[in-house]
Scaffold this motif. Structure first.
Motif, mmCIF file in Angstrom:
data_model
loop_
_atom_site.group_PDB
_atom_site.id
_atom_site.type_symbol
_atom_site.label_atom_id
_atom_site.label_comp_id
_atom_site.label_asym_id
_atom_site.label_seq_id
_atom_site.Cartn_x
_atom_site.Cartn_y
_atom_site.Cartn_z
ATOM 1 N N VAL A 60 2.827 1.540 3.355
ATOM 2 C CA VAL A 60 1.623 1.895 4.110
ATOM 3 C C VAL A 60 1.997 2.863 5.219
ATOM 4 O O VAL A 60 2.995 2.678 5.911
ATOM 5 N N GLY A 61 1.183 3.918 5.362
ATOM 6 C CA GLY A 61 1.406 4.896 6.409
ATOM 7 C C GLY A 61 2.262 6.074 6.000
ATOM 8 O O GLY A 61 2.361 7.047 6.736
ATOM 9 N N HIS A 86 -3.999 6.949 4.789
ATOM 10 C CA HIS A 86 -3.156 6.059 5.595
ATOM 11 C C HIS A 86 -3.048 4.638 5.050
ATOM 12 O O HIS A 86 -2.035 3.975 5.254
ATOM 13 N N GLN A 87 -4.071 4.133 4.353
ATOM 14 C CA GLN A 87 -4.033 2.769 3.842
ATOM 15 C C GLN A 87 -3.332 2.650 2.492
ATOM 16 O O GLN A 87 -3.122 1.548 2.007
ATOM 17 N N PRO A 141 2.701 -3.071 2.277
ATOM 18 C CA PRO A 141 3.329 -3.383 3.565
ATOM 19 C C PRO A 141 4.844 -3.467 3.387
ATOM 20 O O PRO A 141 5.339 -3.668 2.278
ATOM 21 N N HIS A 185 -4.311 -6.594 -4.682
ATOM 22 C CA HIS A 185 -5.316 -5.718 -4.080
ATOM 23 C C HIS A 185 -4.963 -4.251 -4.314
ATOM 24 O O HIS A 185 -5.834 -3.435 -4.654
ATOM 25 N N PHE A 186 -3.712 -3.894 -4.138
ATOM 26 C CA PHE A 186 -3.270 -2.507 -4.282
ATOM 27 C C PHE A 186 -3.484 -2.014 -5.717
ATOM 28 O O PHE A 186 -3.972 -0.908 -5.947
ATOM 29 N N GLU A 242 -7.162 -1.587 -6.493
ATOM 30 C CA GLU A 242 -7.723 -0.438 -5.786
ATOM 31 C C GLU A 242 -7.273 0.897 -6.375
ATOM 32 O O GLU A 242 -8.072 1.837 -6.455
ATOM 33 N N TYR A 243 -6.009 1.007 -6.799
ATOM 34 C CA TYR A 243 -5.450 2.314 -7.126
ATOM 35 C C TYR A 243 -4.921 2.485 -8.549
ATOM 36 O O TYR A 243 -4.359 3.535 -8.863
#
Length: 138
Positions: free
Chosen positions: A45-46, A52-53, A57, A79-80, A83-84
């Motif tokens: 992340v970052g 940015h999200q 982590p 979740h990742f 989402e992607y």
């Protein structure tokens, strides 16, 4: 309509020129999803300035919170991917304890791949090392 290759595959000049074809290759599709998940899980992340999200982590920040870290990381992975990685549907992630490798966290990722009329349940083995690197295998 879903694409056979991920965006990163399509941008990678070393991979694609030889892989263009009019015939769908299920194994290439599965390999592309596997590689994309592995690449995703190795982004923090970052580190992507435009989004940015995007990323996982830093596992080193939560691994000392064991056993709560197991659930935290499982949820982050699921979740990742949801989402992607839209090519993988109905995603479930499970922790797989391995007492022989205490510095590695193993997870099973299960889901459904769909390309036009072809549908298949798939499972990936994921290992997060003590350095935070992820490997994903079918």
């Amino acid at each position: 309509m879903r694409k056979e290759h991920s965006l990163l595959d399509r941008l990678d000049n070393e991979v694609l020129p030889a892989s263009y074809t009019t015939k769908f290759d299920w194994n290439a599709f599965l390999d592309s999803v596997t590689l994309n998940i592995q690449n995703m899980l190795n982004v923090r992340v970052g580190s992507v300035k435009a989004l940015h999200q995007f990323g996982m982590p830093d596992f080193n920040d939560v691994v000392n919170q064991f056993p709560d870290a197991v659930l935290y990381i499982r949820n982050a992975i699921q979740h990742f991917i949801e989402e992607y990685e839209p090519r993988l549907e109905s995603v479930s992630v499970y922790y797989v304890p391995d007492p022989d490798q205490p510095l590695h966290m193993k997870y099973a990722i299960e889901g459904t791949l769909r390309y036009q009329e072809q549908v298949s349940r798939v499972a990936f083995d994921t290992v997060l090392t003590g350095s935070g690197q992820a490997t994903v295998r079918i």
